[in-house]
Design a protein around this motif. Sequence first.
Motif, short mmCIF file in Angstrom:
data_model
loop_
_atom_site.label_atom_id
_atom_site.label_comp_id
_atom_site.label_asym_id
_atom_site.label_seq_id
_atom_site.Cartn_x
_atom_site.Cartn_y
_atom_site.Cartn_z
N ARG A 268 155.75 78.40 55.41
CA ARG A 268 154.30 78.33 55.31
C ARG A 268 153.89 78.35 53.84
N ALA A 269 152.63 78.03 53.61
CA ALA A 269 152.02 78.17 52.29
C ALA A 269 150.72 78.93 52.47
N THR A 270 150.58 80.04 51.75
CA THR A 270 149.45 80.94 51.94
C THR A 270 148.63 81.03 50.66
N LEU A 271 147.31 80.98 50.82
CA LEU A 271 146.41 81.15 49.69
C LEU A 271 145.62 82.44 49.87
N CYS A 272 145.69 83.30 48.86
CA CYS A 272 144.91 84.54 48.84
C CYS A 272 143.63 84.25 48.06
N VAL A 273 142.48 84.42 48.72
CA VAL A 273 141.20 84.05 48.10
C VAL A 273 140.35 85.28 47.82
#
Length: 330
Positions: free
Chosen positions: A121-126
Amino acid sequence: MSDAIKTLPLVLEQPRGRAKPPRHLADLSPEERKEQAEKLGLPAFRLKQVSHHYFARLQRDPEAMTDLPAAQRDAIAEALLPTLLTPVRTQEADKGTTRKTLWRLFDGALVESVLMRYSERATLCVSSQAGCGMACPFCATGQGGLQRNMSTAEIIDQVVDGAAAMANGLVAGGPGRLSNIVFMGMGEPMANYKAVIGSIRRMVATDPDGLGMSARNITVSTVGLVPRMQQLATEGIPVTLALSLHAPDDELRNELVPINTRYSVHETVEAAWDYARITKRRVSIEYAMMRDINDQAWRADLLGDVLNGFGDWGWVHVNLIPLNEIPGAK
């Protein structure tokens, strides 16, 4: 905790008098986009074209939207695609699979987002706020206080940038797809509820109204704003709820997470349990490990008792987090 850490008041509302960010396409619902098209004297399909470019093609530069009339691009850019985020610096780690970007907002406020690529997966923390008003003494952002809430579009623009970075192969591993979002950057998402929910709706809406992401791959973190946790359970959007608990007893949690002075451990965990009951989504309990402060064996036992007190039907799991200490912390 050390006396060197300054004690700040809880701030649940952003300071008055802050200028609002320019209105952006991502701030608008589909109905509002139709109204905006009429104001601009554009046919409705033009707004759909712009939305498709932004949400599906991850394009933020109107000059690259070559199916739009050249004479209208400047007006469209000014009205619908103002610059919201300006990169200050980007740092890479983990052999290029992690990218942290510091952004400057229109008013000079600074926020961060972090893009993390894993094998599956690829996760973005915003970020959802510039700063934070929750005053947790072990958190660097909390010690800085709250500057302002971010807009729906400022949140979404972080996601569009992260998705574009993946699609364009800017992250080690070649081109890929952004799959997961976690609201675990700067700010307390539940204290900026309207904008956060608006951004989630844009994330899960399909082209041309949104990014077409799965709600089940979106995690919303909170220190425990109980009324908003209860409201989230009624939205009909099956996101994952992550509760930053950090202590199983009121005495310690009052100190570590000051919102606990308003909503006790029992009330907060009950709201998390209720979220799991209503949505059928397992809740994550976030627990930052602090040596000799909250890591005693008896507190581990108490945490188990508190959670199991609401049943052991798999409604919750505990995520132990190594604490990144800040200067002055014990």
